[in-house]
Design an enzyme around this catalytic site. Structure first.
Site, PDB file in Angstrom:
ATOM      1  N   HIS A   1       0.713  -1.289   0.078  1.00 45.98           N
ATOM      2  CA  HIS A   1       0.199  -0.181   0.085  1.00 45.98           C
ATOM      3  C   HIS A   1       0.816   1.345  -0.003  1.00 45.98           C
ATOM      4  CE1 HIS A   1      -3.552  -2.410   2.105  1.00 45.98           C
ATOM      5  NE2 HIS A   1      -3.484  -2.480   0.845  1.00 45.98           N
TER       6      HIS A   1
ATOM      7  N   HIS B   1      -7.151  -0.134   3.443  1.00 51.26           N
ATOM      8  CA  HIS B   1      -6.489  -0.609   2.302  1.00 51.26           C
ATOM      9  C   HIS B   1      -6.752   0.584   1.239  1.00 51.26           C
ATOM     10  CE1 HIS B   1      -6.345  -5.076   3.452  1.00 51.26           C
ATOM     11  NE2 HIS B   1      -6.815  -4.242   4.558  1.00 51.26           N
TER      12      HIS B   1
END
Length: 597
Positions: A528, A570
């Site tokens: 990420h 996320h």
């Protein structure tokens, strides 16, 4: 190869043109907008800007067009995508916080970008995340309340694959059913799901049930929401680009890398960066196109700063060391890299079946794939988890380190606990025997900052990537608290007749010192990366609040590199949301310009 979807769309009378190479037709076309990168940000921009039939758009993607490849479409095959032809195949520099290990750093290399290779979990971020972005940028338009119209533009909540009653699994009142990206709760029930619910009820003060973590407050135990529809992965290519394929004012060029941005002049003393150079091969022919109105850089948190540095934009001292003439001195470019940290914590369980059986048994896996091919059903249509916890670290952890909570606020977690019906590790292979339950601890609000830097001035050389995972004592302390929280959750009565024992190195790590060693040895990235071209006031920000690059004209950055802080969730969802507002900002700007400007 071209996907069946793309071929079907392109058979219609009016459609986007897809180019596998820069043809004379493409090179002789004047484009209003040139977009670099077809991930979450670039695909949204291509869709929304071509809604205006008078705006001609070129979308350039470094990867290929095979976005409906079986390995991409099947959620359960996502692990096969790292180090595949759909991956940039980046490896980090040695990570001091991981005992100087290097780790794979997956980034999508295909139409859809990393939405085609990620783990599909959909998060919006939290109220505190977005309000912090608004404060840092000085623009209330980035606040949670102001973004709700853009949030629902993304959101298309659909039925799970098995059609089960979803009451109690999410809050329909806060979702849309006419957005662009199909989202669903898990489509197959697992035996551990009820145990997870029971554990949350039994330990409700520590793991409270949260009906919908996409409400703006993630904290608690929730059912996951994923970019999966009818058992198939949903990407920015199958959603936003699929809509835009029906428009004749969009051209898409694949298998082509942008090598640098070039100025086409100056406006008020600032370089006008509407020139784009690109090539298909190292030492191949370099072509240049000029956008009539704007260039949108959406190549992601690794490649966007890389392209800027190759163009002479970044830390001038760093650029000069590679004989690159500085064009704009912006030292923050590449310097604010943040990422989440992955750690799988396994328990041996007393079960007749777990997803380990599918991963270990080739015959069973083949049977499940055939079942998926019929109607998207079966275990291969599942996201990596059906349930998770989002939790906050006790404030005493931060006071003991003489620091403050790094999260955005009380609606944001410090860590996430992902409940997995299998052995989950990026460091250790699935054991030959045994069935497992894993609680993956994910460091959600890190204090570590890494960087992207040049390895050479060759645009076909990958940059150096240093996410600095677990680079601070604070991050290590948060991970210790996450591991202890995972143990507390599994200590609930709901798991008593199911869990046998902690497994392997995890079971041997009990003291702080042992946990530190275990965490450093077993952790990895959650993939990420954000923040390398951040929004922000003053010298800490590279972007103005409208995502235009400081010190330049004609260029905006629309991808996860624009986030000044990592969202406590996320990252694909926040990137879609950021791009939806960015598209509205661009369209408003274009409408205010004189014709032809």
């Amino acid at each position: 190869m071209l996907s069946l979807l793309l071929l079907a769309v392109c058979a219609s009378q009016a459609h986007a043109a897809l180019f596998e190479s820069p043809t004379s037709e493409l090179l002789n076309t004047t484009y209003d907008i040139i977009i670099i990168g077809a991930g979450a940000g670039g695909a949204v921009m291509a869709n929304r800007l071509t809604e205006d039939a008078g705006t001609r758009v070129l979308l350039i993607e470094a990867g290929g067009s095979d976005f409906m490849n079986l390995n991409i479409s099947v959620p359960g095959l996502s692990s096969t995508l790292t180090h595949s032809k759909f991956d940039w195949n980046i490896t980090t520099t040695p990570q001091i916080g991981l005992n100087n290990r290097t780790v794979a750093y997956p980034r999508g290399f295909v139409l859809g970008g990393s939405t085609a290779t990620n783990q599909m979990i959909f998060c919006r971020g939290t109220k505190d995340d977005w309000n912090r972005f608004a404060n840092v940028s000085g623009d209330d338009g980035w606040s949670w309340e102001k973004l709700i119209p853009f949030i629902v533009k993304v959101d298309n909540m659909t039925a799970p694959t098995d059609g089960h009653n979803t009451t109690g699994q999410f809050n329909p009142a806060i979702h849309n059913n006419s957005g662009v990206v199909d989202i669903s709760v898990p489509g197959v029930s697992l035996a551990i799901d009820q145990r997870g619910l029971n554990a949350s009820q039994e330990l409700s003060s520590e793991f409270p049930f949260n009906l919908d973590y996409n409400s703006g407050n993630t904290v608690g135990f929730s059912w996951t929401q994923s970019t999966i529809h009818n058992g198939h992965r949903v990407t920015s290519a199958t959603s936003y680009l699929a809509q835009a394929f029906n428009r004749s004012n969009l051209d898409i060029l694949v298998n082509t890398r942008v090598t640098k941005l070039v100025p086409v002049g100056k406006v008020s003393g600032k370089p006008d960066l509407r020139g784009v150079q690109f090539a298909q091969f190292a030492n191949g022919t370099v072509h240049t196109l000029h956008a009539a109105k704007e260039v949108i850089l959406s190549a992601g948190s690794v490649k966007s700063p890389h392209i800027l540095m190759l163009s002479g934009i970044g830390d001038s001292k760093h650029l000069k060391s590679f004989n690159i003439t500085p064009l704009v001195d912006l030292p923050v470019i590449g310097k604010n890299l943040q990422d989440h940290v992955f750690l799988g914590n396994p328990w041996l369980v007393n079960a007749n079946f777990t997803l380990d059986d599918v991963h270990r048994n080739a015959t069973l896996s083949a049977e499940q794939l055939e079942l998926w091919k019929v109607n998207g059903s079966g275990f291969l249509g599942l996201p990596p988890t059906n349930q998770f916890n989002w939790l906050r670290t006790n404030s005493s952890v931060f006071s003991s380190l003489n620091t403050t909570d790094p999260s955005a606020g009380p609606t944001s977690a410090n860590f996430e606990l992902i409940i997995s019906d299998n052995f989950a590790s990026k460091r250790v292979a699935l054991p030959a025997t045994g069935r497992f339950l894993s609680i993956v601890s994910n460091l959600i609000s890190p204090t570590s900052r890494g960087n992207i830097s040049l390895a050479s001035a060759d645009p076909f050389d990958l940059p150096l990537v240093n996410p600095n995972l677990l680079g601070t004592d604070v991050d290590l302390a948060i991970m210790r608290s996450a591991v202890r929280a995972a143990r507390s959750f599994i200590a609930a009565p709901a798991w008593a007749d199911y869990v046998v024992s902690e497994f392997g190195a995890f079971g041997e790590a009990q003291t702080d010192e042992e946990l530190n060693a275990y965490i450093r040895d077993q952790s990895d990235t959650v993939d990420h990366p954000i923040g390398t071209i951040p929004l922000g006031l003053g010298s800490k920000g590279a972007l103005e609040s409208d995502l235009t690059l400081k010190g330049t004209v004609g260029l905006r950055v629309v991808d996860a590199s624009a986030f000044p802080f990592i969202p406590s969730g996320h990252t694909q969802g926040p990137t879609y949301i950021l791009a939806e507002r960015a598209a509205a900002l661009v369209r408003a700007s274009l409408s205010q310009r004189p014709h032809g400007v």
